[in-house]
Design an enzyme around this catalytic site. Structure first.
Site, PDB file in Angstrom:
ATOM      1  N   THR A  77       6.866 -12.037  -0.826  1.00 41.34           N
ATOM      2  CA  THR A  77       5.575 -12.144  -0.166  1.00 41.34           C
ATOM      3  C   THR A  77       5.745 -13.441   0.700  1.00 41.34           C
ATOM      4  OG1 THR A  77       3.211 -12.274  -0.480  1.00 41.34           O
ATOM      5  CG2 THR A  77       4.469 -13.100  -2.211  1.00 41.34           C
ATOM      6  N   VAL A 102       0.832  -1.351   0.066  1.00 42.40           N
ATOM      7  CA  VAL A 102       0.065   0.145   0.016  1.00 42.40           C
ATOM      8  C   VAL A 102       0.925   1.155   0.096  1.00 42.40           C
ATOM      9  CG1 VAL A 102      -2.185  -1.272   0.980  1.00 42.40           C
ATOM     10  CG2 VAL A 102      -0.223   0.061   2.495  1.00 42.40           C
ATOM     11  N   ASP A 103       2.146   1.037   0.147  1.00 40.98           N
ATOM     12  CA  ASP A 103       3.017   2.288   0.058  1.00 40.98           C
ATOM     13  C   ASP A 103       3.058   2.862  -1.374  1.00 40.98           C
ATOM     14  OD1 ASP A 103       5.044   1.023  -1.577  1.00 40.98           O
ATOM     15  OD2 ASP A 103       5.797  -0.077   0.048  1.00 40.98           O
ATOM     16  N   ASN A 143      12.979 -14.188  -2.942  1.00 42.02           N
ATOM     17  CA  ASN A 143      12.896 -13.903  -1.442  1.00 42.02           C
ATOM     18  C   ASN A 143      13.966 -14.474  -0.890  1.00 42.02           C
ATOM     19  OD1 ASN A 143      11.797 -14.078   1.131  1.00 42.02           O
ATOM     20  ND2 ASN A 143       9.684 -14.137   0.249  1.00 42.02           N
ATOM     21  N   CYS A 154     -14.445   7.451   1.253  1.00 39.39           N
ATOM     22  CA  CYS A 154     -15.585   8.035   1.995  1.00 39.39           C
ATOM     23  C   CYS A 154     -16.389   6.495   2.430  1.00 39.39           C
ATOM     24  CB  CYS A 154     -16.261   8.883   1.450  1.00 39.39           C
ATOM     25  SG  CYS A 154     -17.993   9.524   2.442  1.00 39.39           S
ATOM     26  N   HIS A 167      -4.275  -4.268  -2.763  1.00 37.93           N
ATOM     27  CA  HIS A 167      -4.657  -3.823  -1.268  1.00 37.93           C
ATOM     28  C   HIS A 167      -4.764  -2.448  -0.990  1.00 37.93           C
ATOM     29  CE1 HIS A 167      -2.602  -8.174   0.378  1.00 37.93           C
ATOM     30  NE2 HIS A 167      -3.849  -8.152  -0.192  1.00 37.93           N
ATOM     31  N   ALA A 194      15.438  -8.741  -3.083  1.00 37.23           N
ATOM     32  CA  ALA A 194      15.112  -8.431  -4.343  1.00 37.23           C
ATOM     33  C   ALA A 194      15.858  -7.446  -5.369  1.00 37.23           C
ATOM     34  CB  ALA A 194      13.693  -8.209  -4.264  1.00 37.23           C
TER      35      ALA A 194
HETATM   36  P1  OAD Z   1       4.956 -10.243   4.923  1.00 34.99           P
HETATM   37  O1  OAD Z   1       5.528  -9.262   6.067  1.00 34.99           O
HETATM   38  O2  OAD Z   1       4.088 -11.304   5.157  1.00 34.99           O
HETATM   39  O3  OAD Z   1       6.154 -11.225   4.034  1.00 34.99           O
HETATM   40  C1  OAD Z   1       7.221 -10.478   3.589  1.00 34.99           C
HETATM   41  C2  OAD Z   1       8.246 -11.270   2.634  1.00 34.99           C
HETATM   42  O4  OAD Z   1       9.144 -10.681   2.164  1.00 34.99           O
HETATM   43  C3  OAD Z   1       8.766 -12.329   3.577  1.00 34.99           C
HETATM   44  O5  OAD Z   1       8.555 -13.716   3.160  1.00 34.99           O
HETATM   45  C4  OAD Z   1      10.386 -12.053   3.660  1.00 34.99           C
HETATM   46  O6  OAD Z   1      11.246 -13.201   3.582  1.00 34.99           O
HETATM   47  C5  OAD Z   1      10.338 -11.573   2.502  1.00 34.99           C
HETATM   48  N1  OAD Z   1      11.690 -10.256   2.414  1.00 34.99           N
HETATM   49  C6  OAD Z   1      12.050  -9.665   3.317  1.00 34.99           C
HETATM   50  N2  OAD Z   1      13.058  -8.880   2.684  1.00 34.99           N
HETATM   51  C7  OAD Z   1      13.229  -9.087   1.608  1.00 34.99           C
HETATM   52  C8  OAD Z   1      13.833  -8.608   0.498  1.00 34.99           C
HETATM   53  N3  OAD Z   1      14.912  -7.753   0.614  1.00 34.99           N
HETATM   54  N4  OAD Z   1      13.640  -9.100  -0.787  1.00 34.99           N
HETATM   55  C9  OAD Z   1      12.495 -10.059  -1.017  1.00 34.99           C
HETATM   56  N5  OAD Z   1      11.953 -10.457  -0.351  1.00 34.99           N
HETATM   57  C10 OAD Z   1      12.148 -10.128   1.164  1.00 34.99           C
HETATM   58  O7  OAD Z   1       4.464  -9.581   3.686  1.00 34.99           O
HETATM   59  P2  OAD Z   1       3.387  -9.715   2.438  1.00 34.99           P
HETATM   60  O8  OAD Z   1       3.492 -11.122   2.151  1.00 34.99           O
HETATM   61  O9  OAD Z   1       3.166  -8.658   1.475  1.00 34.99           O
HETATM   62  O10 OAD Z   1      -2.379  -7.073   3.997  1.00 34.99           O
HETATM   63  O11 OAD Z   1       1.957  -9.641   3.363  1.00 34.99           O
HETATM   64  C11 OAD Z   1       0.563  -9.920   2.566  1.00 34.99           C
HETATM   65  C12 OAD Z   1      -0.247  -8.927   3.433  1.00 34.99           C
HETATM   66  O12 OAD Z   1      -0.526  -9.136   4.723  1.00 34.99           O
HETATM   67  C13 OAD Z   1       0.050  -7.343   3.237  1.00 34.99           C
HETATM   68  O13 OAD Z   1      -0.200  -6.512   1.896  1.00 34.99           O
HETATM   69  C14 OAD Z   1      -0.890  -6.844   4.224  1.00 34.99           C
HETATM   70  C15 OAD Z   1      -0.549  -7.906   5.362  1.00 34.99           C
HETATM   71  O14 OAD Z   1      -1.489  -8.114   6.402  1.00 34.99           O
HETATM   72  C16 OAD Z   1      -3.295  -6.011   4.120  1.00 34.99           C
HETATM   73  O15 OAD Z   1      -3.074  -5.033   4.494  1.00 34.99           O
HETATM   74  C17 OAD Z   1      -4.578  -6.558   3.500  1.00 34.99           C
END
Ligand code: OAD
Length: 260
Positions: free
Chosen positions: A201, A104-105, A226, A128, A120, A244
């Protein structure tokens, strides 16, 4: 071993015309934006999952807005990193490209990505709660929130952050954009297979989106970038265990280098 895998990815991308990148918080980690599930996923002692729900907003909109105002403000102090920049370069390079990000950034936009689906929502938009109008916004001044004043729409309705909270649905138009990519990408026997890059992710939320299954049906090659394994790792063809920004900045000049 990893040099071999990297060479494979470079070869796939050189041949590809259709690429989809599916990103999560890890893409912004090298910019200094904390991931959700790193560092305990806490904000001022609250679990992030407890402030990012419609119920939390109903219960205590000031608390939820203070959380989002802090995240909006933090965005002003960070810059896109090489991962965002290479993804923007991919957008300009591949005839068929889609970046689907859970972040969301606003770092993808600031790096120049255009074919972008923000699955997201966006920290820098309000919606609103009455008329549903979505509007770009500046960071909400903390002083306003400290004084107990919440933001309102011109229709009088309470504004909320335009983000998808836990327990809420993704937008149908976003899901359609994903489906449409895979329909166009379905194997026709002529073009080289599409490449799906799953970057940064954990799969804890996105594991339920059916992305890897749709990618498989389209004949795509699945790559994960990852440093750590994720819930999606078992479904990919090529895992690359590096940050990445580091990996993408190294391979991109090789992908785009003219061959003689
Ligand atoms: P997470 O915080 O669950 O996972 C982040 C992932 O990034 C992990 O698998 C890390 O190993 C990996 N990671 C860390 N540093 C990295 C790097 N330099 N390069 C590549 N990968 C790296 O984040 P998301 O999977 O994005 O939802 O979380 C999904 C959603 O859960 C978010 O969008 C948010 C959250 O709750 C909502 O707000 C609806």
């Amino acid at each position: 071993m990893s040099a071999k895998r990297e060479a494979k990815l470079i070869g796939w991308l050189r041949a590809a015309e259709r690429v989809l990148a599916f990103c999560g918080a890890g893409v912004s980690a090298e910019s200094g934006v904390p991931t959700f599930r790193g560092a305990g996923g806490l904000w001022e002692g609250h679990r992030v999952e407890d402030v990012a729900t419609p119920e939390a907003f109903e219960r205590d909109p000031l608390l939820v807005w203070r959380f989002y105002a802090a995240r909006q403000k933090a965005l002003q102090e960070v810059e896109p990193n090489p991962a965002h920049r290479v993804l923007a370069a991919m957008d300009a390079h591949f005839p068929e490209f889609l970046l689907v990000s859970q972040n969301v950034d606003n770092l993808h936009e600031r790096a120049g990505s255009e074919r972008l689906v923000k699955l997201h929502g966006s920290l820098m938009e309000t919606r609103c709660t009455e008329c549903e109008r979505v509007t770009p916004c500046d960071p909400l001044p903390e002083a306003e929130l400290d004084a107990g004043r919440l933001p309102h729409c011109r229709c009088g309705g309470l504004l909320r952050p335009n983000v998808v909270w836990f327990g809420e649905y993704l937008l149908a138009e976003h899901l359609r954009a994903l489906e449409a990519f895979f329909e166009r990408a379905a194997p026709d026997g002529k073009a080289s297979p599409p490449v799906v890059l799953i970057i940064g992710t954990s799969g804890s939320v996105s594991g339920g989106y059916g992305l890897t299954q749709a990618a498989r049906r389209s004949g795509a090659r699945l790559v994960e970038i990852n440093p750590a394994p994720s819930l999606l790792s078992r479904e990919v063809d090529l895992p690359l265990r590096e940050p990445a920004g580091v990996l993408l900045a190294r391979i991109w000049p090789e992908v785009t280098r003219e061959q003689r």
